[in-house]
Design an enzyme around this catalytic site. Structure first.
Site, PDB file in Angstrom:
ATOM      1  N   VAL A   1      46.332 -19.490  78.340  1.00 43.93           N
ATOM      2  CA  VAL A   1      47.210 -18.350  78.594  1.00 43.93           C
ATOM      3  C   VAL A   1      48.576 -18.811  79.090  1.00 43.93           C
ATOM      4  CG1 VAL A   1      47.537 -16.392  80.169  1.00 43.93           C
ATOM      5  CG2 VAL A   1      45.395 -16.660  78.940  1.00 43.93           C
TER       6      VAL A   1
ATOM      7  N   LEU B   1      45.921 -11.466  75.048  1.00 46.10           N
ATOM      8  CA  LEU B   1      45.981 -12.229  73.789  1.00 46.10           C
ATOM      9  C   LEU B   1      44.597 -12.646  73.323  1.00 46.10           C
ATOM     10  CD1 LEU B   1      45.448 -15.456  74.493  1.00 46.10           C
ATOM     11  CD2 LEU B   1      47.793 -15.342  75.268  1.00 46.10           C
TER      12      LEU B   1
ATOM     13  N   PHE C   1      35.841  -4.989  65.902  1.00 43.78           N
ATOM     14  CA  PHE C   1      34.783  -5.402  66.845  1.00 43.78           C
ATOM     15  C   PHE C   1      33.434  -4.775  66.501  1.00 43.78           C
ATOM     16  CE2 PHE C   1      38.318  -7.143  68.909  1.00 43.78           C
ATOM     17  CZ  PHE C   1      37.844  -8.153  69.731  1.00 43.78           C
ATOM     18  N   LEU C   2      33.232  -4.489  65.228  1.00 42.63           N
ATOM     19  CA  LEU C   2      31.923  -3.986  64.792  1.00 42.63           C
ATOM     20  C   LEU C   2      31.304  -4.952  63.775  1.00 42.63           C
ATOM     21  CD1 LEU C   2      32.460  -0.110  64.449  1.00 42.63           C
ATOM     22  CD2 LEU C   2      31.240  -1.343  66.247  1.00 42.63           C
TER      23      LEU C   2
ATOM     24  N   GLY D   1      30.900 -14.826  72.781  1.00 45.52           N
ATOM     25  CA  GLY D   1      31.068 -15.990  73.656  1.00 45.52           C
ATOM     26  C   GLY D   1      32.531 -16.063  74.046  1.00 45.52           C
TER      27      GLY D   1
ATOM     28  N   CYS E   1      36.416 -15.403  77.885  1.00 44.90           N
ATOM     29  CA  CYS E   1      36.656 -14.150  78.623  1.00 44.90           C
ATOM     30  C   CYS E   1      35.463 -13.216  78.690  1.00 44.90           C
ATOM     31  CB  CYS E   1      37.842 -13.416  78.006  1.00 44.90           C
ATOM     32  SG  CYS E   1      39.387 -14.302  78.230  1.00 44.90           S
TER      33      CYS E   1
ATOM     34  N   LYS F   1      34.747 -18.840  68.076  1.00 44.86           N
ATOM     35  CA  LYS F   1      35.293 -18.052  66.971  1.00 44.86           C
ATOM     36  C   LYS F   1      36.242 -18.946  66.190  1.00 44.86           C
ATOM     37  CE  LYS F   1      39.209 -15.743  69.122  1.00 44.86           C
ATOM     38  NZ  LYS F   1      39.829 -14.450  69.299  1.00 44.86           N
TER      39      LYS F   1
END
Ligand code: NAD
Length: 524
Positions: free
Chosen positions: A96, A238, A337-338, A345, A348, A409
């Site tokens: 960040v 972000l 997000f589906l 994971g 955050c 990811k």
């Protein structure tokens, strides 16, 4: 009617920008004799709502009063003014801090990143960015070269005279307890207290429990007079893999501020975003802290919800991708997000969901929904290992299993709380020999996955394996030559935990294709 010229313009040659003069009748595309500015329309490719007059900028800067270090001009109410540039210190040059620091420098501000890890600082000074994030190296190098972005280990030198000091250090889960470990934030606050001279805004960018700003304020006030600083909450939203775009063109910037001077400094810092139509949400400090947790936990809940629906689809013979599409078109729900998978994971969601459950329990207002989702998500990773074993005929003992993708990811090398860190050891415990490949994550993954053989590319990974497993949906796995994949494998078994391949094509090629939530048992 609003003046179509209103907006912020970035000058290419900052040393000769003229500010605070009123060009009469200046219009894009025409030279303006008073200032010798010529404007050119920039096609940005942005969505229609964000296109428009705001994207004009001075293309040529002619004679006039030299104003070094003023790369932004603002046109409002018929006047040109320079945007006040800030001296910003960013404590923590991790994911960040580094992204935020580089982006703020790119807005024209002068940014010093203070980082305790001297190796990181050396590496950054030499132009080597220690994390993989698309576009970040280029941004860091460009702003270093322009003299707007520097790195140091010493807050003492960097902090003096700063308009704002951001705290962007880690807030990991406290072992056993699960609440956010505030040690690094409090250390940073103590260090800040020693360097404050003139009025300084202390900006908490780390994700912190509600009320943490009060504690930061209390710590600083032990050494510094209260009228010399103000503590602001400015959480970061972000996404790794799209971090620069998210920072520069965010859905919103949230600022929890209760001091007028601090509010003005924050407004100047984020002026380029506001001018480009990015909504800035001003709230109280505690509401801002809560927004961050509530946002992350809500997204984690969506992921967990669709994962459970996927399991039910496998029992009842429905296709979860159709279900996601069908419910996602309802704009009260939304499609993002589906996507079902092996559980969330990353740096955050796991820690923030856990921290909120602790916070809620301590406040005597337990959130049972979130407690359950934490539990469901933890168990899912183990369940995915069991799914792989089942697809291999009930045993992986002595079998070579090729794992494609290790990071939590795609487009990041971040391995924090990656599902692979549970799935791979589970497979090893069941007797499998695991060979793995990840396009960017091998360096970070290797020390975390002992006993794994690492391959240099996907085909090498698949060669002679008894089954392939997609754990992370990197684009290059989508583009694999599936006939070659099948020929490389010793047995044509593909367990796709990210649903990246078409069921029909896989079956036509003769794979045993097991995915997530798509028909009975995930087999179409
Ligand atoms: P990180 O671990 O990548 O970076 C933290 C950095 O701070 C490290 O480099 C560490 O060495 C440094 N540091 C610690 N104490 C310091 C001190 N006293 N002085 C100078 N440097 C110090 O963490 P991150 O992923 O960047 O996350 C930072 C915060 O932002 C966390 O609270 C996180 O929850 C939040 N956040 C992270 C993301 C993300 O995608 N990573 C997104 C939004 C918010």
């Amino acid at each position: 009617m609003a003046d179509p010229l209103n907006g912020v313009y970035k000058a290419r040659q900052s040393p000769r920008v003229v500010v605070s003069r009123t060009p009469s009748g200046a219009r894009p595309g025409r030279a303006n004799s008073a200032l010798s500015l010529r404007f050119e329309r920039i096609t940005t490719g942005r969505t229609a709502s964000r296109q428009g007059p705001r994207y004009w900028r001075p293309e040529e800067i002619g004679s006039g009063v030299a104003q070094p270090r003023v790369p932004w001009l603002r046109y409002a109410g018929g006047n040109w003014t320079g945007v006040r540039l800030m001296r910003i210190v960013m404590i923590g040059a991790g994911y960040v801090g580094l992204v935020s620091g580089a982006c703020l420098a790119d807005f024209g501000h002068e940014v010093v990143c203070v980082e305790v890890d001297a190796t990181k600082v050396d590496s950054l000074r030499e132009g080597r960015v220690p994390i993989y994030e698309p576009g970040l190296s280029e941004l860091v190098l460009a702003n270093q070269a322009a003299g707007r972005l520097t790195f140091t280990t010493s807050l003492k030198a960097a902090g003096r005279g700063a308009n704002a000091i951001f705290i962007a250090v880690g807030t990991p889960s406290l072992a056993e307890i699960g609440s956010a470990d505030m040690r690094f934030v409090h250390d940073a606050a103590r260090e800040i207290a020693c360097v404050i001279e003139d009025f300084t805004v202390v900006v908490v960018k780390s994700t912190v429990p509600i009320g943490a700003g009060d504690e930061v304020e209390r710590i600083i006030a032990e050494r510094a007079p209260r009228d010399r600083f103000a503590v602001v909450s400015n959480p970061e939203f972000l996404r790794e893999g799209a971090a620069i775009e998210d920072f520069k063109r965010p859905d919103r910037v949230v600022i929890g501020v209760e001091d007028d001077r601090a509010r003005e400094v924050m407004r100047e810092i984020y002026q380029p975003i506001e001018s480009n139509g990015g909504p800035i949400v001003y709230t109280s400090r505690r509401s801002s802290e809560m927004i961050k947790y509530a946002a992350n936990v809500f997204l984690a809940m969506k992921v967990t919800f669709i994962n459970e629906i996927a399991d039910l689809c496998e029992r009842l013979g429905a296709d979860v991708l159709d279900v996601s599409h069908g419910i996602g078109l309802d704009d009260r729900i939304g499609r993002r997000f589906l996507n079902p998978g092996p559980g969330f994971g990353g740096s955050c969601f796991p820690k923030d969901t856990l921290a909120l459950t602790k916070l809620a329990a301590d406040a005597k207002a337990p959130i049972r929904l979130v407690e359950t989702l934490v539990d469901v998500n933890d168990k899912r990773k183990t369940a995915m290992a069991a799914k792989i074993v089942a697809a291999c005929g009930g045993s992986v003992a002595g079998k070579r299993i090729a794992v494609l993708g290790l990071t939590y990811k795609p487009k990041t090398d971040d391995m924090r709380d990656a599902p692979s860190l549970v799935i791979v050891p589970e497979l090893q415990a069941a007797g499998a020999r695991v060979v793995a490949y990840d396009p960017e994550g091998l360096r970070t993954a290797k020390p975390l996955l002992p006993g794994v053989e690492f391959a240099d590319n996907a085909y090498a990974c698949l060669e002679g394996a008894d089954a392939a497993v997609v754990v992370t949906e990197w684009d290059e796995f989508r583009a694999l030559d599936l006939a070659r994949v099948k020929a490389s494998l010793a047995a044509p078994i593909m367990v796709d935990l990210r649903n990246i391949y078409p069921i029909k094509a896989m079956k036509a090629l003769g794979f045993r294709y097991v995915c997530v939530g798509r028909g009975f048992g995930g087999e179409g």
